[in-house]
Design an enzyme around this catalytic site. Structure first.
Site, mmCIF file in Angstrom:
data_model
loop_
_atom_site.group_PDB
_atom_site.id
_atom_site.type_symbol
_atom_site.label_atom_id
_atom_site.label_comp_id
_atom_site.label_asym_id
_atom_site.label_seq_id
_atom_site.Cartn_x
_atom_site.Cartn_y
_atom_site.Cartn_z
ATOM 1 N N ASP A 133 -0.091 -0.946 -4.836
ATOM 2 C CA ASP A 133 -1.032 -0.247 -5.351
ATOM 3 C C ASP A 133 -1.611 0.977 -6.638
ATOM 4 O OD1 ASP A 133 -0.632 0.866 -2.850
ATOM 5 O OD2 ASP A 133 -2.823 1.046 -2.832
ATOM 6 N N ASN A 134 -0.260 2.141 -5.753
ATOM 7 C CA ASN A 134 -0.138 3.001 -6.600
ATOM 8 C C ASN A 134 1.130 3.570 -6.165
ATOM 9 O OD1 ASN A 134 -2.788 4.307 -3.997
ATOM 10 N ND2 ASN A 134 -0.823 4.609 -3.676
ATOM 11 N N CYS B 49 -6.161 3.930 -4.012
ATOM 12 C CA CYS B 49 -6.469 2.736 -3.147
ATOM 13 C C CYS B 49 -7.468 1.636 -3.825
ATOM 14 C CB CYS B 49 -6.783 2.487 -1.731
ATOM 15 S SG CYS B 49 -5.280 3.369 -1.154
ATOM 16 N N LYS C 24 -5.208 -5.775 3.772
ATOM 17 C CA LYS C 24 -6.187 -4.708 3.300
ATOM 18 C C LYS C 24 -7.426 -4.768 2.714
ATOM 19 C CE LYS C 24 -6.347 -0.038 1.739
ATOM 20 N NZ LYS C 24 -5.383 1.715 1.768
ATOM 21 N N SER D 290 -7.796 1.458 4.799
ATOM 22 C CA SER D 290 -6.707 1.594 5.438
ATOM 23 C C SER D 290 -7.099 1.954 6.965
ATOM 24 C CB SER D 290 -6.558 2.840 4.745
ATOM 25 O OG SER D 290 -6.651 3.255 3.059
ATOM 26 N N ARG E 194 -7.221 -1.374 -6.199
ATOM 27 C CA ARG E 194 -7.746 -2.592 -6.251
ATOM 28 C C ARG E 194 -8.889 -3.859 -6.933
ATOM 29 N NH1 ARG E 194 -5.079 -3.141 -1.072
ATOM 30 N NH2 ARG E 194 -4.066 -1.078 -0.892
ATOM 31 N N HIS F 27 -10.623 -2.815 1.415
ATOM 32 C CA HIS F 27 -10.848 -1.562 1.120
ATOM 33 C C HIS F 27 -12.118 -1.647 -0.180
ATOM 34 C CE1 HIS F 27 -8.816 3.043 1.309
ATOM 35 N NE2 HIS F 27 -10.311 2.899 1.717
ATOM 36 N N LYS G 276 1.533 8.976 -5.774
ATOM 37 C CA LYS G 276 0.057 8.604 -5.159
ATOM 38 C C LYS G 276 -1.061 10.201 -5.097
ATOM 39 C CE LYS G 276 -3.392 7.431 -1.409
ATOM 40 N NZ LYS G 276 -3.165 6.679 -0.425
ATOM 41 N N ASP H 231 0.895 -1.081 -0.037
ATOM 42 C CA ASP H 231 0.067 0.077 -0.345
ATOM 43 C C ASP H 231 1.355 1.043 -0.050
ATOM 44 O OD1 ASP H 231 -2.676 1.735 -0.459
ATOM 45 O OD2 ASP H 231 -2.539 1.057 2.005
ATOM 46 N N ASP H 232 0.494 2.156 -1.179
ATOM 47 C CA ASP H 232 1.319 3.276 -1.323
ATOM 48 C C ASP H 232 3.133 3.516 -1.555
ATOM 49 O OD1 ASP H 232 -1.019 4.536 -1.008
ATOM 50 O OD2 ASP H 232 -0.906 5.622 0.555
ATOM 51 N N HIS I 239 1.357 2.107 3.852
ATOM 52 C CA HIS I 239 0.238 3.956 3.883
ATOM 53 C C HIS I 239 0.732 4.502 5.689
ATOM 54 C CE1 HIS I 239 -3.764 5.192 4.816
ATOM 55 N NE2 HIS I 239 -3.883 5.323 3.140
#
Length: 465
Positions: free
Chosen positions: A275-276, A90, A143, A168, A94, A145, A291, A50-51, A222
């Site tokens: 994810d980004n 996010c 996660k 998150s 996904r 989301h 992001k 994540d991130d 994240h």
């Protein structure tokens, strides 16, 4: 395209144009990468962080952060230097990964909030549903989301087991669930990665005798950032961000070790990606943006793959691909059925992984909320909008879209639209066509905070809270 799996600055781009032309003529797979129709189906482990930015791994130039376990995935297999997340934030990212479809097709253009009463529609077919129907055990850790009402929950979307959180780690209430049952109300996030890794070890051991799909979607890096106290200062000047990533690297090492201990290394396909791009900390490498931005740094992410039975160590592919490609590729490798009743935007990229083939995509589209941010061909990128001081600037209304040569200028510094008017007009026409296609799919998901202060927050899984 064999060679070092270590990414080094921009050297990948100089090789791409030549390699893309001759790959299909000159390439033959190494002996270790040969596959046959009657070979056993691989297991799949997708580690979706994540991130994390393109430049946050030690193999991609991180100055202070050490990620030996993550790096080993690429060293022992494949690195793709032009891999993109399905969105720059996010939830849409996904949705794109799990469905093989651009986010507007599933109505998942925006990030779900604790007060959201919407999520990934049950009509969508996820990788988990597809592989479960093909005889795979399916499990998710981490996660989700993609909605936290019962109809959107992971266990309703093809995952037979789930240990994780609804969204998150900066959203509340933030509770840990096993299946639909809350098992920890006040999560100690300093031990959350350990909890996830322990569950991954258990899942792998429990399903070692059958094909499986494990989706390991950690909450980190994240923000807010957490790690065990003993890891404080481990990454030196990289601070809490670096310490969090090194803690994540430890978890990846445990997952890889569990595969080895259960005799599953050879025929388990392990993917590591994000994810980004990075948010307020971290590195996009040489690329512009982070992001949420429409530039490369918002979408371009690490991609490392290990599959000894099918991919030779040290493989490097510089052609473009996106997370939407996982569903059709997994279908091909697992003998599963790709949904035929809907548009699947992803393509089977097995040949990219195993033979160094060029991308099957002539065009990739970059979604930003309800709109289109950019259009990418193998060489060029047409950027349709950017952000300036929190304002969204649509170049189709202000000045004009910008054309970049992604082989010569991947940093998106110099607009060359007037040098290539034919390519500019071609990509602009494709952008207008795609914009018209997704326009009817636009949704209004409200703001960050609920309009009704009495709206319920968090998961509703049993109807009576």
């Amino acid at each position: 395209m064999t060679g070092s799996a270590k990414i080094s600055g921009l050297s990948a781009f100089g090789r791409f144009a030549f390699a893309a032309v001759i790959a299909s003529l000159l390439w033959s797979p190494p002996a270790s990468a040969q596959t046959s129709d009657n070979a056993p189906r691989p297991n799949f482990v997708v580690i979706f962080v994540d991130d994390m930015g393109w430049g946050d791994l030690s193999s991609s130039g991180a100055e202070y952060i050490e990620t030996p376990h993550i790096d080993s995935i690429g060293t022992d297999g494949l690195v793709m230097s032009q891999f993109y997340a399905g969105s720059n934030v996010c939830s849409p990212s996904r949705a794109a990964l799990l469905t093989g479809r651009y986010a507007p097709r599933s109505g998942m253009q925006f990030v779900t909030r604790p007060h959201s009463d919407w999520g990934l529609p049950s009509e969508e077919i996820t990788i988990a549903e597809m592989l479960r129907n093909a005889g795979y055990a399916t499990g998710m850790i981490g996660k989700w989301h993609l909605g936290h009402r019962l109809e959107y929950w992971p266990t309703q979307q093809g995952f037979e087991s789930f240990l994780g959180v609804p969204y998150s780690n900066d959203q509340e209430p933030f509770n840990l669930y096993r299946g639909t049952r809350m098992v920890e109300r006040e999560i100690d996030q300093t031990t959350l990665e350990d909890t996830y890794a322990t569950e991954a070890e258990r899942f792998i051991a429990d399903h070692a005798a059958e094909p499986f799909f494990l989706y390991y979607a950690t909450n980190f890096p994240h923000r807010p950032l957490f790690f065990p106290p003993e890891n404080t200062g481990r990454s030196g000047p990289a601070g809490d961000y670096g310490d969090t990533i090194e803690t994540l690297d430890d978890a990846v090492g445990r997952i890889l070790a569990a595969l080895d201990e259960n005799g599953l290394r050879e025929n388990t396909l392990v993917i590591f990606t994000s994810d980004n791009g990075p948010w307020f900390q971290g590195s996009s490498g040489p690329f512009k943006g982070h992001k949420g931005d429409t530039n490369e740094g918002g979408y371009r992410v690490p991609f490392l793959l290990r599959w000894p039975a099918g991919v030779a160590a040290g493989t490097h592919n510089d052609a473009m691909s996106m997370s939407i490609d996982m569903l059709p590729t997994f279908a091909q490798l697992a003998g599963a059925q790709v949904p035929q009743d809907r548009t699947i935007d992803g393509r089977d990229v097995t040949a990219m992984w195993t033979r160094g083939a060029p991308s099957p995509h002539e065009i990739l589209y970059f979604i930003n909320n309800n709109g289109l941010a950019a259009v990418r061909s193998p060489r060029f990128k047409l950027l349709l909008s950017e952000y300036y001081r929190a304002s969204h600037i649509d170049f189709r209304r202000y000045t004009a879209p910008k054309l970049f040569d992604m082989l010569a200028d991947p940093q998106e510094r110099y607009d060359i639209a007037n040098r290539y008017p034919g390519e500019y007009e071609r990509l602009l026409a494709l952008a207008e066509e795609m914009s018209a296609e997704i326009a009817p799919m636009a949704v209004d998901r409200g703001g960050i905070y609920p309009d009704d202060p009495t709206a319920p927050l968090g998961p509703i899984l049993d109807g009576d809270r």
